[in-house]
Each structure stands twice: as structure tokens, then as C-alpha cells.
Design an enzyme around this catalytic site. Sequence first.
Site, mmCIF file in Angstrom:
data_model
loop_
_atom_site.group_PDB
_atom_site.id
_atom_site.type_symbol
_atom_site.label_atom_id
_atom_site.label_comp_id
_atom_site.label_asym_id
_atom_site.label_seq_id
_atom_site.Cartn_x
_atom_site.Cartn_y
_atom_site.Cartn_z
ATOM 1 N N ASP A 9 26.684 -4.513 -39.682
ATOM 2 C CA ASP A 9 27.494 -4.392 -40.898
ATOM 3 C C ASP A 9 27.742 -5.794 -41.441
ATOM 4 O O ASP A 9 28.424 -6.605 -40.807
ATOM 5 C CB ASP A 9 28.821 -3.695 -40.566
ATOM 6 N N GLU A 108 24.438 -2.340 -44.488
ATOM 7 C CA GLU A 108 24.565 -1.860 -43.112
ATOM 8 C C GLU A 108 23.368 -1.009 -42.710
ATOM 9 O O GLU A 108 22.700 -0.396 -43.540
ATOM 10 C CB GLU A 108 25.867 -1.082 -42.902
#
Length: 357
Positions: A9, A108
Amino acid sequence: MMRKIIHVDMDAFYASIEMRDDPQLKNVPLVISRNPQHTNGRGVVATANYIARSFGIHSAMSAQEALKLCPDAHFKQPDFPKYKKVSHQIHEIFHEYTDKIEPVAFDEAYLDVTENKPRIEDPVALAHKMQQEIYDKVHLTCSTGISYNKFLAKLASDYCKPIGLTVVSKEDVLDFLFPMPIEKFRGVGKKTAIKMRQLGINNGEDLYSWKEIDLISQFGKMGHILFQRVRGIDDRPVEWQRERKSIGSERTFDQPLKSIEQVDEQLHLTAIRLVNELKKQQKHGKTIVIKVRNSNFETITKRLTFDDYLNNQTDTLEYYGRQLFDEIQNIDIDVRLLGLTITNLDPLDFENIKLQL
């Protein structure tokens, strides 16, 4: 239990790119959104840097609310083509480690590194190496979550941000999940969270104490899923070979469209973009979907499905898009967002063959 999954992320991705490209933005509360002072209060926050987040600003918040929370915030218009280009650079780095990559968004992705190209057994060492390479090559930081399934890896990547690395092993699952606020469990939205708290389910430990049949009676299929998740069970693989299910193009307008002439013009431009993307992806489909959002943020979609594949031609998609629009809104036109999508996709070389019987 044998899988090694990493969820990557990027840290405040859009804002971090802008701060990288303009170092003067590093020490100000930066909000990636149109400035509400220039749009009559309209606009939605795409993301914000960590300084702005300290004021309570977060993604999906209205830009007007963000301005109230931080009157000194610096608003920056999103540059999605640039963000997409940087995302592509990061994915090239991912492919140095594994081809089993499931993108979730520009910022992500899940990586299955059970078997990986550098043949690094320890996923922690691999994640560290990947984080360093991303920083060296694109000058951005990311947080990683490591576990044996996607659910836990996703929670782990969010556990210690920014520049975090969190590991959740089988032995750690209950210690990790029990204190977790119920809102953190994926699938628990605002309405579900309210109902859960009314039932006394405030965290993972409360959820764990419920019987599966009782959770199902209260929350249906989601009750079964949550019963498994709080026990660290998630058998979903990293979907690295999944077929694209739809191709679409949409645009949000600073000033809402108020006439059918404006709608026709935007449908034409949307159809051009959609046809170009369909040709690029070498796909065609049988279903066309229109998406319309008004100034009250009410969103309506309507679809039309054909027996044969639609022609990838601007006038064809524009024609059927207008038909669908007329069924949704033909008087008192008020359009903040307009989009067209083609679903029911197949490769261009796949056609229906009609046989005379």
C-alpha cells in the site's frame, strides 16, 4: 497456511507524488482535490498528506468540509495520467519479484511470493528489499503487510503507516484481530458497523464470541464470511490472471450539465474515449451501461444487453448511450457525472456465428 502474501500500500500515493515533484509542498497540509473556493464548494478529496490528515481530512470527504477543518490547506488538482504512469513503474518493480500480482488500485496490490523470482525464502526480507527498490527508483515510500492470506495481509499493511512492515503469522492471528475495531474488518460498512455496535460487537474479540448461525441470521452471507475472517480464514487466491470484466469511461464536471445539447456533446466525447480503450484492449461486449450522477450525489445506472456484440464505433455507443440517458433523465437535466461502460466482454476475435437450421 502455506501461502506467502504481501499487500503493498503506497503511502498517501497521490499526495506523495506531488510532494516529490514539488518539494515546497512537503511542509504544508496538502489535499488532492479541486479547490472548493473555485468550484462553488464542489469536489471530493482523493487523498491528503499526513499533515492534512492530522486535521481530520481523509479521502472521500467533501473538499468543502476539508477546507473547514483546515482553512490553510493547499488544494492540488488531481493528475491521474501522471499517477497511472508512476503506478506502472511500481508494477514493473513488482514483476521483478513475482508475476502473481492482483492490482487493487493505482496505489495498492496483492503479491503472492510463495514462489518468487529472486528465490528469497523469507517474505520479510523480500518485502524490505522491494520497499527499498521502490524508494530508490521512484522516490516514494510504501507500507507492506505480510501474512498467509489476503485478508490479514491487507489489515497488516494498514497497521503501521507510513513506511511500515507488519507480519501476521498463524500464531499471532487472535492477538492481532481481537483488539481490532469492528470497522476495520473488510465488508463492515457504516450501516453494518452501527448495527454491530448495537449488538455489542465492538471489536474482533466480540465478533469471535458469536456463533456462526447467529451471525448469519443477523448479517446473511456476510455473517459467514466474518465468522471465518475473525478466525484468520481466507482461502481466496491472489487473482493474477483474472479477465477484465468491463471497460468504461466517465467524467465529473465542475459545473453540472443542464441541457441535452451539453449531454450529447459529452456522450460523444465519452464514446470516443471508450472506443479507443476497447480497441486498445482488443475487446468487444454485449452490454452497454450508462452512469449518471446529479448535484445531490444520487447515482443512477441503466444497462442494455444485446444478443450480438456491439460495434466498437463512436456513433453506435453514442446512440445507445443517448437512449439509456433518455430513460433516466429527459427533463430537468442535472448531470455532475456521466459515464459509459461496456461489459459482457470477449476478445475481438470471438464472434457469434448464426447458423441457418
